[in-house]
Design an enzyme around this catalytic site. Structure first.
Site, short mmCIF file in Angstrom:
data_model
loop_
_atom_site.label_atom_id
_atom_site.label_comp_id
_atom_site.label_asym_id
_atom_site.label_seq_id
_atom_site.Cartn_x
_atom_site.Cartn_y
_atom_site.Cartn_z
CG HIS A 14 -21.77 14.32 -12.44
ND1 HIS A 14 -21.49 15.65 -12.18
CD2 HIS A 14 -20.60 13.76 -12.78
CE1 HIS A 14 -20.20 15.86 -12.34
NE2 HIS A 14 -19.62 14.73 -12.71
CB SER B 37 -13.94 12.68 -8.81
OG SER B 37 -14.27 13.85 -9.51
NE ARG C 52 -8.89 11.50 -11.26
CZ ARG C 52 -10.21 11.59 -11.42
NH1 ARG C 52 -10.92 12.47 -10.76
NH2 ARG C 52 -10.83 10.80 -12.25
CE LYS D 163 -17.16 16.58 -8.96
NZ LYS D 163 -16.26 16.62 -10.08
CG ASP E 62 -13.41 16.57 -7.39
OD1 ASP E 62 -12.90 15.50 -7.75
OD2 ASP E 62 -14.06 17.31 -8.16
N1 URA Z 1 -16.42 13.74 -13.80
C1 URA Z 1 -16.00 14.08 -12.54
O1 URA Z 1 -16.58 14.93 -11.89
N2 URA Z 1 -14.94 13.46 -12.05
C2 URA Z 1 -14.27 12.51 -12.74
O2 URA Z 1 -13.33 11.99 -12.22
C3 URA Z 1 -14.71 12.16 -14.02
C4 URA Z 1 -15.80 12.80 -14.53
#
Ligand code: URA
Length: 435
Positions: A83, A184, A169, A188, A162
Site C-alpha cells: 500500500h 485509514s 477528508r 483496511k 474509512d
Molecule cells: N491512502 C489511504 O488509504 N488513506 C490515506 O489516508 C492516505 C492514503
C-alpha cells in the site's frame, strides 16, 4: 459520554480522546447519525492537534469494527499486499500485483480512488472498459484462488468508516495527517486478511508527508500497528519530489504499466521501485533473501509471466482485453497541449503537488465528492529533475476532453517547473527501509 460538540472542543484544545469517545464518533458517523460538518471539524482538529499512539491505535480498531474482516484462511499460500500513502503518477500496484502473483504469492489487493492531488489504483483500473472493481467476497476469493491476484475497490463491509472518512477528508483538506493516514491505511490492510504487507511511504513535495521525519514517524506507526496484529510488515520511505514514471492520469498510467510488464522499460524510477517493493513482498512471505527475490521478480518480467497474470486478472474482472493488448484501439482525448520550456537549463525542481492538482483539474481526479473521473485526462511528463532542456523543448503534455480545463492546467504545469544553469543532484528514490 461527551457530546460530539464536546469531543470536537476537547480535540480542538489539544485534549486526548478516550477510546469510547473515538469509538462513538466513528460508529455514529458511519451509521449516518453524525453530520459531516461535525466530523469535518473534528478531522480538522485532529489535523492540527494530532493523536497519541494510543488514540491512533483506538481509531484504527474502531474503524475496523465498523466492518468485517475478510477470512482468507481457506486460500492457500502466503497472502501479501502493498500500500502506498499516495503519490503522483504512482501506478506501482498495477505492475507489482501481477508480478508478485506470477512468483507464487497470493495478492488480494483492495485499493482506493484518487485522494486530494494523488491518483488512485481503482480509478486507473476502471479506465479499462468493463473492468469490474466491485466484487462480492465469494468471487473475490475465487479469483484470488485461481489467478493469484485480484484487485478490487473497498467492498461495502470492508471498513465502511474509512470509505466515508476518506471521501470527507478528500474534500476538506484533512488528508495530510499522520494519525488519519495511518488509521485509514492500517484499518483496511488489517481487515483484508493478509499475512504480509509492504508500505510505500512517499516523502516530498508531492506526498502527504513533505518531510522525512514525518514520513518516518508515519511508517513506524504503521509498522507498529501491523506488528501488534501479528503481520509481517516492512515500510519504505520513497521519493515523491517528482512524479513517478512519465504518465499521470488513469488510462495513460495503465498503458505505462503495461509497457513495464511487457519488458519494454529497461530502466527508470518506476521499474526500480516496483521491483524493489515486489521483491520485499516475496521476501517477507518466503523468508528468502531480498536479492534472490528480486531476481525472481525480474524473471517474471522477462518471461512475460507478470504480463500474462495481468491479462488473466483483466479477463476475470471483465475488462476489455482488446484495448489492453493493443492500447492504440482506445479512444483519444479531444484536447492536448504541449508545455514548452521558455528558457534553457536543467530542471532543478518540480512542484509535484501542483502537477498532481493540474491532473485533477484536467479531470483525472475529483474536486468534490461524486465528480466523474475522465479516464483520458492526464499529463505526460517528458522532462524530469536533472534533465537538460533548451528553449522550446516540450516539458510535458496535458490532455483532457475540455478545452478550458486543459488551458488552465497548462499554466499550472508550466509554473511547476524550475530551471537553472547548474545541474542538480537527482533526488534519492529509495531513502530508507523501516521494519
Ligand atoms: N491512502 C489511504 O488509504 N488513506 C490515506 O489516508 C492516505 C492514503
Amino acid at each position: 459520554m461527551l457530546t460530539a460538540y464536546e469531543i470536537i472542543r476537547k480535540k480542538r484544545d489539544g485534549g486526548i480522546l478516550s477510546s469510547q469517545e473515538i469509538d462513538h464518533v466513528v460508529r455514529e458517523f458511519t451509521a449516518g447519525r453524525l453530520p459531516e460538518y461535525q466530523v469535518s471539524s473534528l478531522l480538522m482538529a485532529i489535523f492540527f492537534k494530532g493523536m497519541t499512539d494510543e488514540e491512533t491505535f483506538d481509531l484504527t480498531r474502531s474503524m475496523m469494527a465498523t466492518g468485517t474482516t475478510v477470512d482468507l484462511s481457506d486460500v492457500q499460500g502466503c497472502k501479501a499486499d502493498k500500500h502506498s500513502t499516495g503519490g503522483v503518477g504512482d501506478k506501482i500496484s498495477l505492475i507489482l500485483a501481477p508480478l508478485a502473483a506470477a512468483c507464487g504469492i497470493k495478492v488480494p489487493m483492495v485499493s482506493g480512488r484518487g485522494l486530494g492531488h494523488t491518483g488512485g489504483t481503482i480509478d486507473k483500473l476502471e479506465s479499462i472498459p468493463g473492468f469490474r472493481t466491485k466484487l462480492a467476497t465469494a468471487e473475490y476469493k475465487d479469483i484470488l484462488r485461481k489467478i493469484g491476484v485480484v484487485m478490487s475497490a473497498q467492498s461495502d463491509d470492508l471498513v465502511p468508516a474509512d470509505r466515508k472518512l476518506y471521501g470527507l477528508r478528500d474534500v476538506t483538506a484533512t488528508v495530510e495527517s499522520i494519525p488519519l493516514i495511518s488509521s485509514s491505511i492500517m484499518s483496511k490492510k488489517l481487515s483484508e486478511g493478509v499475512d504480509a504487507l509492504v508500505l510505500d511511504v512517499k516523502v516530498g513535495n508531492g506526498a502527504f508527508m513533505k518531510y522525512r521525519g514525518d514520513a518516518r514517524e508515519l511508517a513506524s506507526k504503521m509498522v507498529q500497528v501491523g506488528r501488534a496484529y501479528g503481520k509481517k510488515v516492512a515500510a519504505y520511505l520513497t521519493d515523491m519530489n517528482q512524479p513517478l514514471g512519465r504518465e499521470i492520469g488513469n488510462w495513460n498510467e495503465v498503458v505505462e504499466s503495461l509497457r513495464v510488464l511487457r519488458g519494454e522499460s529497461s530502466e527508470g524510477d518506476l521499474l526500480t521501485l516496483t521491483t524493489t517493493l515486489a521483491a520485499e513482498m516475496l521476501s517477507l512471505c518466503s523468508g528468502e533473501s531480498f536479492s534472490s527475490s528480486k531476481e525472481k521478480i525480474k524473471h517474471a518480467i522477462d518471461s512475460g509471466a507478470g504480463y500474462n497474470k495481468f491479462l488473466e486478472m483483466v479477463r476475470a474482472q471483465d475488462g476489455e482485453i482488446r484495448v489492453v493488448e493493443d492500447p492504440s484501439k482506445y479512444k483519444r482525448p479531444e484536447f492536448s497541449y504541449e508545455i514548452k520550456a521558455a528558457e534553457s537549463g536543467f530542471v532543478t525542481t518540480m512542484d509535484t503537488f501542483k502537477v498532481g492538482m493540474a491532473s485533477v483539474k484536467l479531470g483525472a481526479g475529483r474536486l468534490k465528492i461524486g465528480d466523474r473521473v475522465d479516464p483520458l485526462a492526464g499529463i505526460t511528463v517528458l522532462k524530469k529533475i536533472g534533465d537538460k532542456v533548451s528553449v522550446g523543448d516540450v516539458l510535458a503534455i496535458a490532455y483532457s476532453n475540455e478545452k478550458e480545463r486543459t488551458m488552465s492546467a497548462v499554466k499550472d504545469i508550466a509554473s511547476a517547473y524550475s530551471l537553472s544553469q547548474e545541474e542538480p543532484e537527482k533526488p534519492e528514490l529509495i531513502k530508507e527501509r523501516i521494519a
